[in-house]
Design an enzyme around this catalytic site. Sequence first.
Site, PDB file in Angstrom:
ATOM      1  N   TYR A 251       2.249  10.124 -11.819  1.00  0.00           N
ATOM      2  CA  TYR A 251       1.476   9.199 -10.968  1.00  0.00           C
ATOM      3  C   TYR A 251       0.853   8.083 -11.811  1.00  0.00           C
ATOM      4  O   TYR A 251       0.958   6.900 -11.481  1.00  0.00           O
ATOM      5  CB  TYR A 251       0.405   9.993 -10.218  1.00  0.00           C
ATOM      6  CG  TYR A 251      -0.424   9.165  -9.265  1.00  0.00           C
ATOM      7  CD1 TYR A 251       0.138   8.670  -8.087  1.00  0.00           C
ATOM      8  CD2 TYR A 251      -1.759   8.878  -9.532  1.00  0.00           C
ATOM      9  CE1 TYR A 251      -0.614   7.903  -7.210  1.00  0.00           C
ATOM     10  CE2 TYR A 251      -2.517   8.117  -8.660  1.00  0.00           C
ATOM     11  CZ  TYR A 251      -1.943   7.632  -7.497  1.00  0.00           C
ATOM     12  OH  TYR A 251      -2.696   6.868  -6.629  1.00  0.00           O
TER      13      TYR A 251
ATOM     14  N   PHE B 216     -10.897   6.921  -2.381  1.00  0.00           N
ATOM     15  CA  PHE B 216     -11.000   6.362  -1.026  1.00  0.00           C
ATOM     16  C   PHE B 216     -10.606   7.418  -0.007  1.00  0.00           C
ATOM     17  O   PHE B 216      -9.586   8.097  -0.166  1.00  0.00           O
ATOM     18  CB  PHE B 216     -10.143   5.089  -0.902  1.00  0.00           C
ATOM     19  CG  PHE B 216     -10.878   3.903  -1.461  1.00  0.00           C
ATOM     20  CD1 PHE B 216     -11.621   3.075  -0.633  1.00  0.00           C
ATOM     21  CD2 PHE B 216     -10.900   3.676  -2.821  1.00  0.00           C
ATOM     22  CE1 PHE B 216     -12.365   2.028  -1.160  1.00  0.00           C
ATOM     23  CE2 PHE B 216     -11.633   2.636  -3.355  1.00  0.00           C
ATOM     24  CZ  PHE B 216     -12.371   1.808  -2.527  1.00  0.00           C
TER      25      PHE B 216
ATOM     26  N   THR C   5      -8.975   8.610   2.737  1.00  0.00           N
ATOM     27  CA  THR C   5      -7.826   8.295   3.597  1.00  0.00           C
ATOM     28  C   THR C   5      -7.075   9.595   3.871  1.00  0.00           C
ATOM     29  O   THR C   5      -7.400  10.632   3.260  1.00  0.00           O
ATOM     30  CB  THR C   5      -6.867   7.326   2.873  1.00  0.00           C
ATOM     31  OG1 THR C   5      -6.299   8.027   1.749  1.00  0.00           O
ATOM     32  CG2 THR C   5      -7.559   6.063   2.398  1.00  0.00           C
TER      33      THR C   5
ATOM     34  N   CYS D 106       0.821  -1.220   0.000  1.00  0.00           N
ATOM     35  CA  CYS D 106       0.000   0.000   0.000  1.00  0.00           C
ATOM     36  C   CYS D 106       0.851   1.264   0.000  1.00  0.00           C
ATOM     37  O   CYS D 106       0.314   2.361  -0.158  1.00  0.00           O
ATOM     38  CB  CYS D 106      -0.922   0.025   1.221  1.00  0.00           C
ATOM     39  SG  CYS D 106      -2.337  -1.059   1.044  1.00  0.00           S
TER      40      CYS D 106
HETATM   41  N1  LIG Z   1      -6.963   7.023  -1.295  1.00  0.00           N
HETATM   42  C1  LIG Z   1      -7.221   6.951  -2.584  1.00  0.00           C
HETATM   43  O1  LIG Z   1      -8.227   7.520  -3.070  1.00  0.00           O
HETATM   44  C2  LIG Z   1      -6.346   6.148  -3.492  1.00  0.00           C
HETATM   45  C3  LIG Z   1      -6.764   5.987  -4.819  1.00  0.00           C
HETATM   46  C4  LIG Z   1      -5.987   5.250  -5.686  1.00  0.00           C
HETATM   47  C5  LIG Z   1      -4.796   4.694  -5.247  1.00  0.00           C
HETATM   48  N2  LIG Z   1      -4.404   4.868  -3.954  1.00  0.00           N
HETATM   49  C6  LIG Z   1      -3.133   4.248  -3.551  1.00  0.00           C
HETATM   50  O2  LIG Z   1      -3.350   3.518  -2.363  1.00  0.00           O
HETATM   51  C7  LIG Z   1      -2.132   3.436  -1.633  1.00  0.00           C
HETATM   52  C8  LIG Z   1      -2.406   3.817  -0.189  1.00  0.00           C
HETATM   53  O3  LIG Z   1      -2.770   5.187  -0.162  1.00  0.00           O
HETATM   54  P1  LIG Z   1      -3.676   5.829   0.993  1.00  0.00           P
HETATM   55  O4  LIG Z   1      -4.809   6.485   0.340  1.00  0.00           O
HETATM   56  O5  LIG Z   1      -3.900   4.842   2.068  1.00  0.00           O
HETATM   57  O6  LIG Z   1      -2.716   7.016   1.461  1.00  0.00           O
HETATM   58  P2  LIG Z   1      -1.819   7.197   2.774  1.00  0.00           P
HETATM   59  O7  LIG Z   1      -1.020   8.420   2.484  1.00  0.00           O
HETATM   60  O8  LIG Z   1      -2.675   7.141   3.978  1.00  0.00           O
HETATM   61  O9  LIG Z   1      -0.894   5.897   2.760  1.00  0.00           O
HETATM   62  C9  LIG Z   1       0.258   5.780   1.979  1.00  0.00           C
HETATM   63  C10 LIG Z   1       1.370   5.360   2.910  1.00  0.00           C
HETATM   64  O10 LIG Z   1       2.529   5.015   2.140  1.00  0.00           O
HETATM   65  C11 LIG Z   1       3.648   5.529   2.815  1.00  0.00           C
HETATM   66  N3  LIG Z   1       4.759   5.670   1.876  1.00  0.00           N
HETATM   67  C12 LIG Z   1       4.854   6.506   0.831  1.00  0.00           C
HETATM   68  N4  LIG Z   1       6.033   6.339   0.224  1.00  0.00           N
HETATM   69  C13 LIG Z   1       6.691   5.375   0.913  1.00  0.00           C
HETATM   70  C14 LIG Z   1       7.959   4.787   0.798  1.00  0.00           C
HETATM   71  N5  LIG Z   1       8.821   5.152  -0.174  1.00  0.00           N
HETATM   72  N6  LIG Z   1       8.321   3.819   1.674  1.00  0.00           N
HETATM   73  C15 LIG Z   1       7.471   3.422   2.649  1.00  0.00           C
HETATM   74  N7  LIG Z   1       6.262   3.975   2.833  1.00  0.00           N
HETATM   75  C16 LIG Z   1       5.884   4.943   1.966  1.00  0.00           C
HETATM   76  C17 LIG Z   1       3.177   6.855   3.388  1.00  0.00           C
HETATM   77  O11 LIG Z   1       4.028   7.320   4.412  1.00  0.00           O
HETATM   78  C18 LIG Z   1       1.790   6.467   3.877  1.00  0.00           C
HETATM   79  O12 LIG Z   1       1.848   5.931   5.185  1.00  0.00           O
HETATM   80  C19 LIG Z   1      -1.144   4.348  -2.345  1.00  0.00           C
HETATM   81  O13 LIG Z   1      -0.310   3.564  -3.165  1.00  0.00           O
HETATM   82  C20 LIG Z   1      -2.045   5.236  -3.202  1.00  0.00           C
HETATM   83  O14 LIG Z   1      -1.378   5.697  -4.372  1.00  0.00           O
HETATM   84  C21 LIG Z   1      -5.148   5.595  -3.068  1.00  0.00           C
END
Ligand SMILES: NC(=O)c1ccc[n+]([C@@H]2O[C@H](COP(=O)([O-])OP(=O)(O)OC[C@H]3O[C@@H](n4cnc5c(N)ncnc54)[C@H](O)[C@@H]3O)[C@@H](O)[C@H]2O)c1
Length: 251
Positions: free
Chosen positions: A157, A190, A192, A83
């Site tokens: 992205y 989502f 978050t 994630c």
């Molecule tokens: N929330 C959304 O709407 C959504 C939509 C599509 C995709 N995503 C993807 O879902 C995943 C989770 O996102 P989220 O919404 O929970 O956001 P979030 O920011 O709560 O979680 C992402 C986590 O990844 C960690 N992170 C980032 N780069 C890192 C690295 N190099 N090493 C270790 N940890 C790292 C961050 O510190 C954070 O804790 C991500 O890959 C995001 O791109 C989220």
Amino acid sequence: MSRAVALITGGTSGLGLATAQRLREDGMRLVLLGRSRERGEEAVALLGGEAVFVPGDVVVEGDVERAVEAAVDQGALRTVVNCAGRAHAARVVSRSGPHSLKDFMEVIEANLLGTFNVVRLAADAMAANEPVSGERGVIVNTASIAAFDGQTGQAAYAASKAGVAGMTLPLARDLGPLLIRVVTVAPGLFDTPAADVLPADKKAELAGLVPHPRRWGGAEEFAELVLHILRNPMINGETIRLDGGLRLPAR
Ligand SMILES: NC(=O)c1ccc[n+]([C@@H]2O[C@H](COP(=O)([O-])OP(=O)(O)OC[C@H]3O[C@@H](n4cnc5c(N)ncnc54)[C@H](O)[C@@H]3O)[C@@H](O)[C@H]2O)c1
């Protein structure tokens, strides 16, 4: 038989943390890899102390090796949920000039290279597992619907997430003989911490684009799909959109 362990990257917030909560309810031991010690400690407390936090970055080989070792110390590493990831928005040409090449590389590094780094090291450890019900392990990656309908300003992205989607089938083909599945989830909207950067009116506008249900998804709905993927051995080599039917417009 040793207890099943799940390694969750980005497991201290958002989709990763919700997945950790769901997998804990399902009886798994947890190892969370994340960059912030403070958030790591908070997440472990939220999980009732039933998780090990390993501070680190998914791009750094040694950090991921330590996380995999921590998982193997707990039992058999059978599940990985990637994630960790970061958002980014910049047009390829703007008033300030061309898109920063450094920014582009950093996004690809965190989202694509980081995911691959975890997959290769975790799969190598999973290969030593005794098969259970014909499987040694399952790896779930997180892309985004931007992999398919990236918006204006999402070149970096979208490219990083398209890479995650694109490597899903070849990874599943490589790891199939080792009895390891690889599946990717492509979330839509989502709610978050990553979404908190958006003002409320922008969030409402985006929710209005979702055919049904007309709202942001909850992280627990993502976690529920991850659990289903783990339980259903026929899902493999596929990227599953989880988006309420949303197709992103150009902007
Ligand atoms: N929330 C959304 O709407 C959504 C939509 C599509 C995709 N995503 C993807 O879902 C995943 C989770 O996102 P989220 O919404 O929970 O956001 P979030 O920011 O709560 O979680 C992402 C986590 O990844 C960690 N992170 C980032 N780069 C890192 C690295 N190099 N090493 C270790 N940890 C790292 C961050 O510190 C954070 O804790 C991500 O890959 C995001 O791109 C989220």
